[in-house]
Design a protein around this motif. Structure first.
Motif, mmCIF file in Angstrom:
data_model
loop_
_atom_site.group_PDB
_atom_site.id
_atom_site.type_symbol
_atom_site.label_atom_id
_atom_site.label_comp_id
_atom_site.label_asym_id
_atom_site.label_seq_id
_atom_site.Cartn_x
_atom_site.Cartn_y
_atom_site.Cartn_z
ATOM 1 N N ARG A 19 -8.452 12.200 3.857
ATOM 2 C CA ARG A 19 -8.495 11.239 2.770
ATOM 3 C C ARG A 19 -7.156 11.244 2.040
ATOM 4 N NH1 ARG A 19 -13.190 11.970 -1.439
ATOM 5 N NH2 ARG A 19 -11.916 13.802 -1.992
ATOM 6 N N LEU A 20 -6.592 10.061 1.848
ATOM 7 C CA LEU A 20 -5.357 9.890 1.114
ATOM 8 C C LEU A 20 -5.649 9.301 -0.260
ATOM 9 C CD1 LEU A 20 -3.079 8.301 3.871
ATOM 10 C CD2 LEU A 20 -3.516 10.721 3.401
ATOM 11 N N SER A 21 -4.849 9.687 -1.238
ATOM 12 C CA SER A 21 -4.993 9.187 -2.587
ATOM 13 C C SER A 21 -3.647 8.687 -3.092
ATOM 14 C CB SER A 21 -5.524 10.281 -3.519
ATOM 15 O OG SER A 21 -5.654 9.808 -4.845
ATOM 16 N N CYS A 22 -3.686 7.659 -3.924
ATOM 17 C CA CYS A 22 -2.490 7.079 -4.514
ATOM 18 C C CYS A 22 -2.771 6.789 -5.973
ATOM 19 C CB CYS A 22 -2.108 5.803 -3.762
ATOM 20 S SG CYS A 22 -0.710 4.899 -4.449
ATOM 21 N N ALA A 23 -2.034 7.447 -6.871
ATOM 22 C CA ALA A 23 -2.219 7.291 -8.306
ATOM 23 C C ALA A 23 -1.099 6.440 -8.889
ATOM 24 C CB ALA A 23 -2.259 8.647 -8.991
ATOM 25 N N ALA A 24 -1.471 5.442 -9.669
ATOM 26 C CA ALA A 24 -0.510 4.528 -10.272
ATOM 27 C C ALA A 24 -0.303 4.851 -11.743
ATOM 28 C CB ALA A 24 -0.981 3.087 -10.122
ATOM 29 N N SER A 25 0.928 4.725 -12.191
ATOM 30 C CA SER A 25 1.264 4.875 -13.598
ATOM 31 C C SER A 25 2.306 3.834 -13.970
ATOM 32 C CB SER A 25 1.779 6.283 -13.905
ATOM 33 O OG SER A 25 2.979 6.545 -13.200
ATOM 34 N N GLY A 26 2.542 3.682 -15.275
ATOM 35 C CA GLY A 26 3.474 2.683 -15.752
ATOM 36 C C GLY A 26 2.738 1.454 -16.232
ATOM 37 N N ARG A 27 3.035 0.321 -15.626
ATOM 38 C CA ARG A 27 2.427 -0.946 -16.019
ATOM 39 C C ARG A 27 1.053 -1.082 -15.390
ATOM 40 N NH1 ARG A 27 5.957 -5.925 -14.541
ATOM 41 N NH2 ARG A 27 4.933 -5.536 -12.535
ATOM 42 N N THR A 28 0.102 -0.334 -15.944
ATOM 43 C CA THR A 28 -1.237 -0.295 -15.378
ATOM 44 C C THR A 28 -2.174 -1.348 -15.962
ATOM 45 O OG1 THR A 28 -1.869 1.426 -16.955
ATOM 46 C CG2 THR A 28 -1.053 2.141 -14.809
ATOM 47 N N SER A 29 -1.662 -2.226 -16.829
ATOM 48 C CA SER A 29 -2.498 -3.271 -17.402
ATOM 49 C C SER A 29 -2.748 -4.424 -16.444
ATOM 50 C CB SER A 29 -1.873 -3.797 -18.693
ATOM 51 O OG SER A 29 -0.599 -4.361 -18.452
ATOM 52 N N SER A 30 -1.982 -4.513 -15.375
ATOM 53 C CA SER A 30 -2.162 -5.559 -14.390
ATOM 54 C C SER A 30 -3.338 -5.246 -13.476
ATOM 55 C CB SER A 30 -0.886 -5.741 -13.566
ATOM 56 O OG SER A 30 -0.603 -4.572 -12.821
ATOM 57 N N ARG A 31 -3.683 -6.213 -12.644
ATOM 58 C CA ARG A 31 -4.764 -6.045 -11.664
ATOM 59 C C ARG A 31 -4.194 -6.244 -10.264
ATOM 60 N NH1 ARG A 31 -7.338 -7.927 -16.261
ATOM 61 N NH2 ARG A 31 -9.383 -6.957 -16.675
ATOM 62 N N PRO A 32 -3.419 -5.274 -9.797
ATOM 63 C CA PRO A 32 -2.707 -5.477 -8.543
ATOM 64 C C PRO A 32 -3.601 -5.350 -7.319
ATOM 65 C CG PRO A 32 -2.316 -3.271 -9.341
ATOM 66 C CD PRO A 32 -3.092 -3.976 -10.414
ATOM 67 N N VAL A 33 -3.232 -6.077 -6.284
ATOM 68 C CA VAL A 33 -3.731 -5.786 -4.953
ATOM 69 C C VAL A 33 -3.041 -4.511 -4.472
ATOM 70 C CG1 VAL A 33 -3.696 -6.553 -2.546
ATOM 71 C CG2 VAL A 33 -4.326 -8.150 -4.362
ATOM 72 N N MET A 34 -3.801 -3.614 -3.873
ATOM 73 C CA MET A 34 -3.256 -2.367 -3.360
ATOM 74 C C MET A 34 -3.403 -2.320 -1.853
ATOM 75 S SD MET A 34 -2.092 -0.841 -6.025
ATOM 76 C CE MET A 34 -1.709 0.736 -5.265
ATOM 77 N N GLY A 35 -2.451 -1.681 -1.208
ATOM 78 C CA GLY A 35 -2.475 -1.594 0.242
ATOM 79 C C GLY A 35 -1.969 -0.261 0.754
ATOM 80 N N TRP A 36 -2.291 0.001 2.009
ATOM 81 C CA TRP A 36 -1.789 1.163 2.732
ATOM 82 C C TRP A 36 -1.032 0.679 3.965
ATOM 83 C CZ3 TRP A 36 -1.796 6.067 0.984
ATOM 84 C CH2 TRP A 36 -2.691 6.392 -0.040
ATOM 85 N N PHE A 37 0.108 1.305 4.212
ATOM 86 C CA PHE A 37 0.931 1.033 5.375
ATOM 87 C C PHE A 37 1.232 2.356 6.066
ATOM 88 C CE2 PHE A 37 1.458 -2.417 2.496
ATOM 89 C CZ PHE A 37 1.739 -3.551 3.251
ATOM 90 N N ARG A 38 1.687 2.281 7.314
ATOM 91 C CA ARG A 38 2.077 3.495 8.019
ATOM 92 C C ARG A 38 3.250 3.203 8.939
ATOM 93 N NH1 ARG A 38 -3.186 4.257 12.031
ATOM 94 N NH2 ARG A 38 -2.656 2.592 13.523
#
Length: 123
Positions: A19-38
């Motif tokens: 299991r991979l995790s990605c934590a966001a900080s900074g401009r967190t008021s937006s509603r971004p699409v999130m993705g994973w690449f390799r």
């Protein structure tokens, strides 16, 4: 600006899970699409999975459908990638990314990227 910090990954035998995790900080008021690449050695970076803010829309690379699941916990500003039934061909450096305009349909601009985390699957 958005900062993405990844954790998880590691070594696993074929058929196992990670299991991979990605934590966001900074401009967190937006509603971004999130993705994973390799990206595997000698190959170009490829899209693995994506998810909208609500989680109502997901998309996957054909070769990982039925094995990988993308999810998000908006209260913790995190996005997860659960990888089951792993294969040696899944070995790669995995990156999370953010499309801060929240675009799902149409051409996307993956503006922010995590530092990458290694996934290695042995046979």
């Amino acid at each position: 600006q958005v900062q993405l910090v990844q954790s998880g990954g590691g070594l696993v035998q074929a058929g196992g899970s990670l299991r991979l995790s990605c934590a966001a900080s900074g401009r967190t008021s937006s509603r971004p699409v999130m993705g994973w690449f390799r990206q595997a050695p000698g190959k170009e970076r490829e899209f693995v999975a994506g998810i909208t803010w609500s989680g109502g829309n997901t998309d996957y690379l054909d070769s990982v459908k039925g094995r990988f699941t993308i999810a998000r916990d908006n209260a913790k500003n995190t996005v997860l990638l659960q990888m089951n039934t792993l294969k040696p061909e899944d070995t790669a450096l995995y990156y999370c990314a953010a499309e801060v305009l929240g675009k799902w349909i149409g051409e996307q601009n993956w503006r922010y990227w995590g530092q990458g985390t290694q996934v290695t699957v042995s046979s």
